[in-house]
Design an enzyme around this catalytic site. Structure first.
Site, short mmCIF file in Angstrom:
data_model
loop_
_atom_site.label_atom_id
_atom_site.label_comp_id
_atom_site.label_asym_id
_atom_site.label_seq_id
_atom_site.Cartn_x
_atom_site.Cartn_y
_atom_site.Cartn_z
N PHE A 54 -20.73 -13.61 18.46
CA PHE A 54 -20.09 -13.23 17.19
C PHE A 54 -21.10 -12.92 16.10
O PHE A 54 -20.78 -13.02 14.91
CB PHE A 54 -19.10 -14.32 16.73
CG PHE A 54 -18.07 -14.66 17.77
CD1 PHE A 54 -17.10 -13.73 18.13
CD2 PHE A 54 -18.08 -15.89 18.40
CE1 PHE A 54 -16.16 -14.02 19.11
CE2 PHE A 54 -17.15 -16.19 19.39
CZ PHE A 54 -16.18 -15.25 19.74
N GLU A 78 -27.43 -12.96 17.22
CA GLU A 78 -28.12 -11.68 17.09
C GLU A 78 -29.59 -11.96 16.72
O GLU A 78 -30.50 -11.36 17.23
CB GLU A 78 -27.44 -10.80 16.02
CG GLU A 78 -28.13 -9.44 15.86
CD GLU A 78 -27.38 -8.48 14.94
OE1 GLU A 78 -26.16 -8.64 14.75
OE2 GLU A 78 -28.03 -7.56 14.41
N ARG A 130 -24.48 -3.07 4.55
CA ARG A 130 -23.13 -2.79 5.07
C ARG A 130 -22.06 -3.19 4.05
O ARG A 130 -21.01 -2.55 3.96
CB ARG A 130 -22.90 -3.47 6.42
CG ARG A 130 -21.86 -2.77 7.26
CD ARG A 130 -21.74 -3.40 8.64
NE ARG A 130 -22.47 -2.69 9.68
CZ ARG A 130 -22.04 -1.58 10.28
NH1 ARG A 130 -20.89 -1.03 9.94
NH2 ARG A 130 -22.77 -1.01 11.21
N PHE A 177 -20.44 -8.05 9.69
CA PHE A 177 -21.79 -7.88 9.16
C PHE A 177 -21.81 -7.43 7.70
O PHE A 177 -22.40 -6.41 7.36
CB PHE A 177 -22.49 -6.85 10.06
CG PHE A 177 -23.99 -6.94 10.07
CD1 PHE A 177 -24.65 -7.95 10.76
CD2 PHE A 177 -24.77 -5.99 9.41
CE1 PHE A 177 -26.04 -8.00 10.80
CE2 PHE A 177 -26.16 -6.04 9.44
CZ PHE A 177 -26.80 -7.04 10.15
N THR A 231 -26.92 0.19 10.80
CA THR A 231 -27.27 0.92 9.58
C THR A 231 -28.75 1.27 9.57
O THR A 231 -29.16 2.19 8.88
CB THR A 231 -26.93 0.08 8.34
OG1 THR A 231 -27.62 -1.18 8.43
CG2 THR A 231 -25.43 -0.19 8.26
N GLU A 269 -15.90 -5.24 16.27
CA GLU A 269 -15.79 -5.80 14.93
C GLU A 269 -14.63 -5.28 14.07
O GLU A 269 -14.03 -6.07 13.33
CB GLU A 269 -17.09 -5.55 14.15
CG GLU A 269 -18.30 -6.26 14.71
CD GLU A 269 -19.58 -5.73 14.11
OE1 GLU A 269 -19.99 -4.61 14.47
OE2 GLU A 269 -20.16 -6.41 13.26
N1 MTE Z 1 -15.88 -10.89 21.70
C1 MTE Z 1 -16.12 -12.05 22.33
N2 MTE Z 1 -15.24 -12.48 23.25
N3 MTE Z 1 -17.22 -12.81 22.04
C2 MTE Z 1 -18.13 -12.42 21.09
O1 MTE Z 1 -19.12 -13.10 20.84
N4 MTE Z 1 -18.74 -10.69 19.42
C3 MTE Z 1 -18.24 -9.64 18.54
C4 MTE Z 1 -17.45 -8.61 19.34
N5 MTE Z 1 -16.49 -9.24 20.19
C5 MTE Z 1 -17.90 -11.17 20.40
C6 MTE Z 1 -16.75 -10.43 20.77
C7 MTE Z 1 -19.28 -8.96 17.80
S1 MTE Z 1 -19.86 -9.66 16.40
C8 MTE Z 1 -19.77 -7.75 18.21
S2 MTE Z 1 -20.94 -6.93 17.30
C9 MTE Z 1 -19.32 -7.10 19.43
O2 MTE Z 1 -18.38 -7.88 20.14
C10 MTE Z 1 -20.52 -6.82 20.30
O3 MTE Z 1 -20.20 -6.26 21.52
P1 MTE Z 1 -20.01 -4.67 21.73
O4 MTE Z 1 -21.09 -4.01 20.94
O5 MTE Z 1 -20.16 -4.52 23.16
O6 MTE Z 1 -18.67 -4.36 21.20
N1 LUZ Z 2 -26.74 -5.63 13.03
C1 LUZ Z 2 -27.70 -4.86 12.50
C2 LUZ Z 2 -25.44 -5.36 12.86
O1 LUZ Z 2 -28.88 -5.17 12.65
N2 LUZ Z 2 -27.34 -3.77 11.82
C3 LUZ Z 2 -26.06 -3.41 11.62
O2 LUZ Z 2 -25.78 -2.40 10.98
C4 LUZ Z 2 -25.06 -4.24 12.15
N3 LUZ Z 2 -23.77 -3.96 11.96
C5 LUZ Z 2 -22.85 -4.78 12.45
C6 LUZ Z 2 -23.24 -5.89 13.16
N4 LUZ Z 2 -24.52 -6.17 13.37
MO1 MOS Z 3 -21.94 -8.48 15.77
S1 MOS Z 3 -22.02 -9.30 13.89
O1 MOS Z 3 -22.80 -7.10 15.33
O2 MOS Z 3 -23.10 -9.40 16.55
#
Ligand code: MTE
Ligand code: LUZ
Ligand code: MOS
Length: 764
Positions: A226, A230, A308, A342, A438, A711
């Site tokens: 989530f 990161e 963002r 974010f 971004t 997201e």
């Molecule tokens: N879904 C689950 N089940 N668990 C997670 O940790 N993270 C969310 C989203 N959905 C998350 C989730 C976040 S913050 C992001 S940025 C995206 O999944 C990342 O995966 P994607 O880029 O493959 O969509």
């Molecule tokens: N992480 C990042 C992010 O480094 N740059 C982004 O723009 C961003 N946007 C959404 C979630 N994570």
């Molecule tokens: Mo999601 S906040 O970009 O890991």
């Protein structure tokens, strides 16, 4: 052609067969680490005595900043964060030492013996106070468009106020952790629960003082990230690696829940001043806003999060004159970090707050203003990009029609007229979220695809599976291009030796970026194999060959050349059966000096309608329904996408209603357990959730014509806040309620029963 596969982990997850870091078998003699952390939020370390811990039973080492051979620095954007505190302490929970022992329990016991004398300095937990004292992460940033200063005179209505949104604990089911195993030649293999294997590798190289090629980071899957992993999975991985190299032994470090909550950053709280100007017809002419972002004690990802916020503070509205300034404030709480959306949710909460206030002053419903200002095709965002395939009005109109907004409003008004203790509220929440990091540079990914001689296929990318289903989507991509069944394709662990220089799986772009790289690699392999088939089947020039159902097809007709035979033939002809490919998002660019450009590949749109009922005697409430029309593009896995949308909406509702991160004035986290930090459970879920797919939305820039889904739906959750506000208003029409999230039941009661003063009186 193919049936849509279920999430590959679904059966494993529910039967307990999925492995997470703590389930993996470890090398014999693996040691365990615990982290000793600051019990004060700001000050100096006067003396640190680790000797008693070192002498304790089962302890092998106690490592401090002095044991770091490289640089004691993990700041990714700004180098302002030590791995282990040296002299200064900046937040309660800041790591100071790593205790390594034969068991995790012994490490924890020994930790209590460390003596740390400190000298306290004043603690700041309020971003505005930090700003007053000039404690900023970086100079303020501004996104600007039009002539904000001169347009106020043309406005019929001008409102100024303050809005605040709170933090949010990620509460991934799997806490932070890593296992580090020393490798030959002074290297280390790190198994980490991280969204960013390369981020771990890069920072570890710096701190350990060894080149990146001596560090291999491997990720099987996360029990949720989530955004919390990161950037903030990195320190624990490096601590384990530091100890492993120091002791020449495998070391595992897994944070217990409470320590995870105390030591890691959360969603950024924001406090913001706004001024909004409208015509009497409800057209928004101007928005001026100053965001005070609570960055915590170090920069972490705060600058990017702030960008963002600035980009999304006009949500899905076209506003001709905008000045949005962001101030990233250094406080004495753990460094706040990425969390689903974010910074976007904080920006959107602001504009929805401003619209709410404007509607209140004008004596109309907010949805009248919202609808009148929705983005249209070709409209310009304050950051310079124009809308393309804009779905703001379409998703709004479809939702309003499909869910009969007018009759819902009527029914709610009737209910409110006949009930005195219970009041209902309705709100509409449109969203518009930009897809791409971004930071343009980060929008790249790679894939490495091997076809083995038995016809089975192995795919490695930089994407990290954290529950969102990215591995299933990547496998689907390979399956569809190579015409294979599920059993043929295996998406491997995410490993820095197979995928180098990867961006974290974040920004919802994981499936797009890594899927596109997979698509390129698989397409090259397909073309190569079809050439072999062409010879084998003695085709003539106008024959068209394709792959499907594990067979070669000629002019749309199945041949008897099957996939495994084709692979065998190619192998015997010494044809290359591996392919590595890179994808870099086209067209995007951004000029940081002017804060203008085309930062996003595309935008995701949608509209939600919320209905809530508030018990105005008890302050409790229920979410009756959330009904959504969401733009998934051409979804190629509707089950996964629906799961993402529903999960994100729930998480958004939690942020806006019951999740409350509270620090004591001395900087200690008060909500550091599930007894004090409440997240929504099944009883808090809306009684009725209906998420519909916006039809006919094409998106060539997304994988398989889909749109990123991770997201964007989170931000629908903001709608529940304004539905609650409307219900409160029905109970006390003359009271101006604070714009302060979360709207917990306690807050509902305070708002409802606080006496009306001049400041809280609705002025008409
Ligand atoms: N879904 C689950 N089940 N668990 C997670 O940790 N993270 C969310 C989203 N959905 C998350 C989730 C976040 S913050 C992001 S940025 C995206 O999944 C990342 O995966 P994607 O880029 O493959 O969509
Ligand atoms: N992480 C990042 C992010 O480094 N740059 C982004 O723009 C961003 N946007 C959404 C979630 N994570
Ligand atoms: Mo999601 S906040 O970009 O890991």
């Amino acid at each position: 052609m193919q049936t849509t596969p279920k999430h590959f982990d679904a059966a494993r997850h529910v039967s307990g067969l999925s492995q997470f870091l703590d389930d993996m078998s470890v090398p014999e003699g693996t040691l365990h680490a615990a982290v000793f952390y600051a019990k004060m939020a700001h000050g100096h370390i006067r003396s640190l005595n680790t000797a008693p811990a070192r002498a304790a039973k089962g302890v092998r080492a106690v490592l401090t900043a002095d044991d770091i051979r490289g640089e004691n620095q993990i700041g990714g954007i700004i180098p302002d964060e030590p791995l282990l505190a040296e002299k200064d302490i900046h937040f309660w929970g800041q790591p100071i030492a790593v205790v390594v022992a034969e068991t995790a329990a012994l490490a924890r016991e020994a930790m209590l013996l460390i003596e740390c004398e400190t000298e306290a300095l004043p603690v700041i937990t309020d971003p505005r106070e930090a700003a007053r004292q000039g404690k900023l992460i970086m100079p303020p940033r501004t996104v600007e468009r039009g002539a904000v200063d001169t347009v106020w005179a043309e406005c019929d209505v001008v409102i100024e106020d303050t809005a605040e949104s709170g933090g949010q604990e990620h509460l991934y089911l799997e806490t932070q952790g890593a296992l580090a195993i020393p490798t030959e030649g002074g290297g280390v293999r790190i198994v980490s629960s991280t969204q960013g294997p390369t981020a771990v590798q890069r920072a570890a190289a710096k701190v350990l003082g060894i080149p990146m090629h001596l560090i291999e980071v491997d990720v099987l899957r996360l029990g949720g990230g989530f955004g919390g992993k990161e950037d903030q999975a990195t320190p624990w991985a490096i601590m384990a690696a530091l100890a492993a190299l120091h002791l020449h032994c495998a070391v595992k470090l897994v944070l217990p829940r409470q320590e995870d909550m105390r030591m890691t950053g959360k969603r950024h709280p924001y406090s913001s001043d706004f001024k909004i100007g409208l015509t009497k017809n409800g057209k928004i002419l101007a928005l001026e806003v100053t965001f005070y972002q609570d960055a915590g004690a170090a920069a972490d990802l705060s600058p990017a999060v702030l960008d963002r916020t600035l980009f999304h503070c006009t949500n899905s509205y076209s506003i001709p004159n905008v000045r949005a300034t962001g101030i990233s404030c250094r406080t004495n709480v753990p460094p706040n970090t990425a969390f689903r959306g974010f910074g976007g949710p904080q920006g959107m909460f602001l504009i929805e707050s401003a619209i709410y206030r404007a509607a209140e002053a004008m004596g109309i419903e907010p949805h009248i203003i919202q609808r009148a200002n929705l983005l249209r095709e070709g409209d310009e965002f304050p950051y310079g990009q124009r809308t393309e395939r804009c779905q703001a009005e379409r998703s709004w109109d479809e939702a309003v029609q499909a869910f009969a907004l007018e009759s819902v409003i009527k029914r709610v008004a009737e209910f409110n007229a006949t009930n005195s203790s219970h009041k209902k509220g309705v709100a509409v929440m449109p969203i518009c979220f930009g897809i791409s990091f971004t930071n343009t540079m980060m929008n790249q990914a790679s894939a490495l695809v091997h076809i083995y001689s038995d016809g089975s296929v192995s795919v490695s990318t930089g994407a990290v599976e954290m529950g969102q289903g990215v591995n299933t989507k990547i496998a689907q991509t390979a399956m569809s291009i190579l015409g294979l069944s599920e059993a043929r394709v295996k998406v491997q662990t995410t490993n820095t030796s197979r995928a180098a220089n990867t961006s974290p799986t974040a920004a919802s772009a994981g499936a797009d970026l890594n899927g596109k790289a997979t698509e390129i690699a698989c397409t090259a392999l397909r073309e190569r194999l079809l050439k072999v088939a062409y010879e084998e089947l003695k085709c003539s020039e106008d024959d068209v060959l394709s792959l499907g159902n594990e067979k070669v097809w000629r002019n749309g007709v199945e041949t008897n050349l099957v996939w495994s035979a084709l692979v065998q033939i190619a192998f015997f002809q010494r044809i290359k059966l591996s392919e590595q490919a890179q994808y870099a998002t086209p067209r995007i660019h951004f000029d940081k000096t002017t804060m203008k450009g085309h930062p996003f590949a595309y935008h995701v749109y949608g509209t939600a309608i919320f209905e809530v009922t508030v018990d105005c005697l008890r302050g409790t409430y229920e979410v009756e329904s959330v009904q959504v029309v969401h733009d998934f593009g051409q979804s190629f896995n509707r089950i996964i996408d629906l799961g993402q949308a529903e999960g994100a909406i729930m998480q958004g509702i939690g942020w806006m209603t019951m999740e409350e991160v509270l620090y004591a004035p001395n900087g200690r986290l008060l909500t550091d357990a599930l007894s004090t930090y409440k997240i929504p459970d099944v009883y808090a879920a809306p009684k009725h959730i209906d998420v519909r797919f916006l039809e006919n939305s094409e998106n060539p820039l997304g994988i398989m014509n889909s749109k990123a889904v991770g997201e964007p739906p989170f931000m629908y959750g903001i709608g529940v806040y304004f539905a609650l506000m409307n219900a409160l208003k029905a109970f006390r029409p003359n009271k101006r309620f604070l714009l302060k999230a979360p709207m917990s039941p306690e807050r509902v009661l305070t708002e409802l029963y606080e006496p009306i003063t001049a400041a809280t009186m609705v002025s008409k």
